[in-house]
Design a protein around this motif. Sequence first.
Motif, PDB file in Angstrom:
ATOM      1  N   LEU A   1       8.201   2.210   5.243  1.00  0.00           N
ATOM      2  CA  LEU A   1       7.667   3.282   4.398  1.00  0.00           C
ATOM      3  C   LEU A   1       6.654   2.733   3.399  1.00  0.00           C
ATOM      4  CD1 LEU A   1      10.927   5.330   3.753  1.00  0.00           C
ATOM      5  CD2 LEU A   1       8.973   5.986   5.183  1.00  0.00           C
ATOM      6  N   GLY A   2       6.956   1.561   2.820  1.00  0.00           N
ATOM      7  CA  GLY A   2       6.002   0.913   1.917  1.00  0.00           C
ATOM      8  C   GLY A   2       4.701   0.594   2.631  1.00  0.00           C
ATOM      9  N   PHE A   3       4.795   0.123   3.862  1.00  0.00           N
ATOM     10  CA  PHE A   3       3.608  -0.158   4.683  1.00  0.00           C
ATOM     11  C   PHE A   3       2.779   1.111   4.886  1.00  0.00           C
ATOM     12  CE2 PHE A   3       1.983   0.145   9.070  1.00  0.00           C
ATOM     13  CZ  PHE A   3       0.961  -0.794   8.999  1.00  0.00           C
ATOM     14  N   LEU A   4       3.441   2.209   5.202  1.00  0.00           N
ATOM     15  CA  LEU A   4       2.725   3.471   5.449  1.00  0.00           C
ATOM     16  C   LEU A   4       2.040   3.974   4.175  1.00  0.00           C
ATOM     17  CD1 LEU A   4       5.297   5.249   7.772  1.00  0.00           C
ATOM     18  CD2 LEU A   4       3.138   4.169   8.434  1.00  0.00           C
ATOM     19  N   TYR A   5       2.748   3.942   3.051  1.00  0.00           N
ATOM     20  CA  TYR A   5       2.141   4.374   1.787  1.00  0.00           C
ATOM     21  C   TYR A   5       0.980   3.465   1.403  1.00  0.00           C
ATOM     22  CZ  TYR A   5       5.457   8.033   0.589  1.00  0.00           C
ATOM     23  OH  TYR A   5       6.182   9.191   0.570  1.00  0.00           O
ATOM     24  N   PHE A   6       1.165   2.170   1.586  1.00  0.00           N
ATOM     25  CA  PHE A   6       0.093   1.240   1.257  1.00  0.00           C
ATOM     26  C   PHE A   6      -1.100   1.440   2.191  1.00  0.00           C
ATOM     27  CE2 PHE A   6      -2.125  -2.758   0.647  1.00  0.00           C
ATOM     28  CZ  PHE A   6      -2.034  -2.891  -0.725  1.00  0.00           C
ATOM     29  N   GLY A   7      -0.832   1.832   3.438  1.00  0.00           N
ATOM     30  CA  GLY A   7      -1.918   2.128   4.385  1.00  0.00           C
ATOM     31  C   GLY A   7      -2.772   3.281   3.896  1.00  0.00           C
ATOM     32  N   VAL A   8      -2.153   4.320   3.381  1.00  0.00           N
ATOM     33  CA  VAL A   8      -2.906   5.453   2.834  1.00  0.00           C
ATOM     34  C   VAL A   8      -3.706   5.000   1.611  1.00  0.00           C
ATOM     35  CG1 VAL A   8      -2.708   7.733   1.755  1.00  0.00           C
ATOM     36  CG2 VAL A   8      -1.302   7.173   3.737  1.00  0.00           C
ATOM     37  N   SER A   9      -3.083   4.188   0.771  1.00  0.00           N
ATOM     38  CA  SER A   9      -3.777   3.658  -0.396  1.00  0.00           C
ATOM     39  C   SER A   9      -4.975   2.810   0.017  1.00  0.00           C
ATOM     40  CB  SER A   9      -2.795   2.819  -1.228  1.00  0.00           C
ATOM     41  OG  SER A   9      -3.459   2.221  -2.303  1.00  0.00           O
ATOM     42  N   SER A  10      -4.818   2.022   1.063  1.00  0.00           N
ATOM     43  CA  SER A  10      -5.917   1.203   1.580  1.00  0.00           C
ATOM     44  C   SER A  10      -7.052   2.084   2.105  1.00  0.00           C
ATOM     45  CB  SER A  10      -5.407   0.292   2.695  1.00  0.00           C
ATOM     46  OG  SER A  10      -6.462  -0.447   3.243  1.00  0.00           O
TER      47      SER A  10
END
Length: 175
Positions: free
Chosen positions: A153-162
């Motif tokens: 989930l952290g990866f997915l949220y960080f992906g959107v942030s990226s």
Amino acid sequence: MSEPEAFNKARLPIVAFILRLVTMILLLTSLTVLITDSATFKPVLSSKEVTIRMKYILLLQKMADTCYHVSAGKHLVGYGGLIYFNLFSDKVVLSLLASGVGAGFGATYDLKKNLDNLDDILQKLGYKTIADIQSELDDFFNLGYVSATLLLLGFLYFGVSSFISSLALSRRTQN
């Protein structure tokens, strides 16, 4: 600049901040689960108790600049260089998070499967060593899956942030 463009431009740093905050919370929760995840048992051929633990090193970045940007409206470092740094460091962090997610799920699955296979062999030989502590071990491995899921989930949220960082670079090169 039209009013909708100005409104959207003002909201992107806030959205990026919220996404990074949620990411940080998920990653810290994942780290907490991994640090506290343990199973203690007493092997048959030993009088000592054995405790197994999972550990993980967490990488966090850019929260200070994002907080400062949201509160002060400017970056700690010059915007031109920072936007490229953010873009490329986001890709590195995303790669590390993706690797961590894969390793978390893969290692947990493999360890559980190998332990189940060992249990089958020991039961055929007449030993019930692992079967006696199976529920504790299942809880241990389930927490490994929980931690890997939080990391995902952290990866997915960080992906959107990226993605938002990429939009900022795109806007900068268009102007």
